[in-house]
Design a protein around this motif. Structure first.
Motif, PDB file in Angstrom:
ATOM      1  N   GLU A   1     -55.939 -82.579 -10.619  1.00  0.00           N
ATOM      2  CA  GLU A   1     -56.484 -83.912 -10.820  1.00  0.00           C
ATOM      3  C   GLU A   1     -57.926 -83.891 -11.341  1.00  0.00           C
ATOM      4  OE1 GLU A   1     -54.144 -86.468  -7.426  1.00  0.00           O
ATOM      5  OE2 GLU A   1     -55.859 -85.273  -6.744  1.00  0.00           O
TER       6      GLU A   1
ATOM      7  N   SER B   1     -57.082 -88.003 -12.288  1.00  0.00           N
ATOM      8  CA  SER B   1     -56.155 -88.750 -11.440  1.00  0.00           C
ATOM      9  C   SER B   1     -56.586 -88.475 -10.009  1.00  0.00           C
ATOM     10  CB  SER B   1     -54.696 -88.350 -11.670  1.00  0.00           C
ATOM     11  OG  SER B   1     -54.483 -87.013 -11.285  1.00  0.00           O
ATOM     12  N   CYS B   2     -56.233 -89.374  -9.094  1.00  0.00           N
ATOM     13  CA  CYS B   2     -56.655 -89.183  -7.707  1.00  0.00           C
ATOM     14  C   CYS B   2     -55.726 -89.950  -6.776  1.00  0.00           C
ATOM     15  CB  CYS B   2     -58.094 -89.636  -7.506  1.00  0.00           C
ATOM     16  SG  CYS B   2     -58.731 -89.330  -5.853  1.00  0.00           S
ATOM     17  N   GLU B   3     -54.866 -89.218  -6.125  1.00  0.00           N
ATOM     18  CA  GLU B   3     -53.931 -89.831  -5.186  1.00  0.00           C
ATOM     19  C   GLU B   3     -54.675 -90.459  -4.006  1.00  0.00           C
ATOM     20  OE1 GLU B   3     -50.457 -88.256  -2.231  1.00  0.00           O
ATOM     21  OE2 GLU B   3     -50.658 -87.262  -4.164  1.00  0.00           O
ATOM     22  N   ASP B   4     -55.797 -89.853  -3.612  1.00  0.00           N
ATOM     23  CA  ASP B   4     -56.579 -90.311  -2.463  1.00  0.00           C
ATOM     24  C   ASP B   4     -57.199 -91.682  -2.698  1.00  0.00           C
ATOM     25  OD1 ASP B   4     -57.645 -89.883   0.158  1.00  0.00           O
ATOM     26  OD2 ASP B   4     -59.572 -89.338  -0.739  1.00  0.00           O
ATOM     27  N   ASP B   5     -57.761 -91.923  -3.894  1.00  0.00           N
ATOM     28  CA  ASP B   5     -58.396 -93.205  -4.214  1.00  0.00           C
ATOM     29  C   ASP B   5     -58.349 -93.422  -5.728  1.00  0.00           C
ATOM     30  OD1 ASP B   5     -59.946 -95.479  -4.548  1.00  0.00           O
ATOM     31  OD2 ASP B   5     -61.506 -94.832  -3.160  1.00  0.00           O
ATOM     32  N   PRO B   6     -57.390 -94.200  -6.214  1.00  0.00           N
ATOM     33  CA  PRO B   6     -57.232 -94.420  -7.652  1.00  0.00           C
ATOM     34  C   PRO B   6     -58.462 -95.036  -8.330  1.00  0.00           C
ATOM     35  CG  PRO B   6     -55.284 -95.166  -6.475  1.00  0.00           C
ATOM     36  CD  PRO B   6     -56.317 -94.825  -5.438  1.00  0.00           C
ATOM     37  N   ARG B   7     -59.362 -95.659  -7.562  1.00  0.00           N
ATOM     38  CA  ARG B   7     -60.577 -96.226  -8.155  1.00  0.00           C
ATOM     39  C   ARG B   7     -61.481 -95.145  -8.752  1.00  0.00           C
ATOM     40  NH1 ARG B   7     -63.630 -99.065  -3.626  1.00  0.00           N
ATOM     41  NH2 ARG B   7     -63.015 -97.129  -2.608  1.00  0.00           N
TER      42      ARG B   7
ATOM     43  N   ILE C   1     -60.526 -92.632 -10.637  1.00  0.00           N
ATOM     44  CA  ILE C   1     -60.021 -92.132 -11.917  1.00  0.00           C
ATOM     45  C   ILE C   1     -60.974 -92.502 -13.050  1.00  0.00           C
ATOM     46  CG2 ILE C   1     -58.133 -92.292 -13.596  1.00  0.00           C
ATOM     47  CD1 ILE C   1     -56.278 -92.816 -11.177  1.00  0.00           C
TER      48      ILE C   1
ATOM     49  N   ARG D   1     -56.911 -79.631  -1.107  1.00  0.00           N
ATOM     50  CA  ARG D   1     -57.600 -80.516  -2.054  1.00  0.00           C
ATOM     51  C   ARG D   1     -59.113 -80.306  -1.983  1.00  0.00           C
ATOM     52  NH1 ARG D   1     -55.139 -86.065  -0.159  1.00  0.00           N
ATOM     53  NH2 ARG D   1     -55.631 -85.060   1.810  1.00  0.00           N
TER      54      ARG D   1
ATOM     55  N   CYS E   1     -59.217 -84.402  -3.926  1.00  0.00           N
ATOM     56  CA  CYS E   1     -58.424 -84.287  -5.153  1.00  0.00           C
ATOM     57  C   CYS E   1     -57.852 -82.885  -5.301  1.00  0.00           C
ATOM     58  CB  CYS E   1     -59.288 -84.586  -6.376  1.00  0.00           C
ATOM     59  SG  CYS E   1     -59.946 -86.250  -6.445  1.00  0.00           S
TER      60      CYS E   1
END
Length: 62
Positions: free
Chosen positions: A58, A12-18, A20, A39, A54
């Motif tokens: 994550e 998972s990646c709050e910074d950039d969901p692309r 994942i 992170r 991340c």
């Protein structure tokens, strides 16, 4: 705990969901600090995705 050069899977990646589901390499030589808000910096994910930040939760070792 990770160290520079470790290959990781981004779950998972709050910074950039692309990011994942992709793998990358840890940049940081030591544990993340206040500059990155605790992170890890992960790069070499994809030609279209730059380095991302991340949390430990994550990431998984790849």
């Amino acid at each position: 705990m990770f160290s520079a050069g470790d290959k990781v899977l981004i779950v998972s990646c709050e910074d950039d969901p692309r990011a994942i589901g992709k793998t990358g390499r840890i940049v940081d030589d030591g544990p993340p600090g206040p500059l990155t808000a605790g992170r890890w910096t992960v790069h070499r994910i994809s030609p279209l995705i730059g380095p991302v930040l991340c949390r430990t939760s994550e990431l998984r070792a790849a």
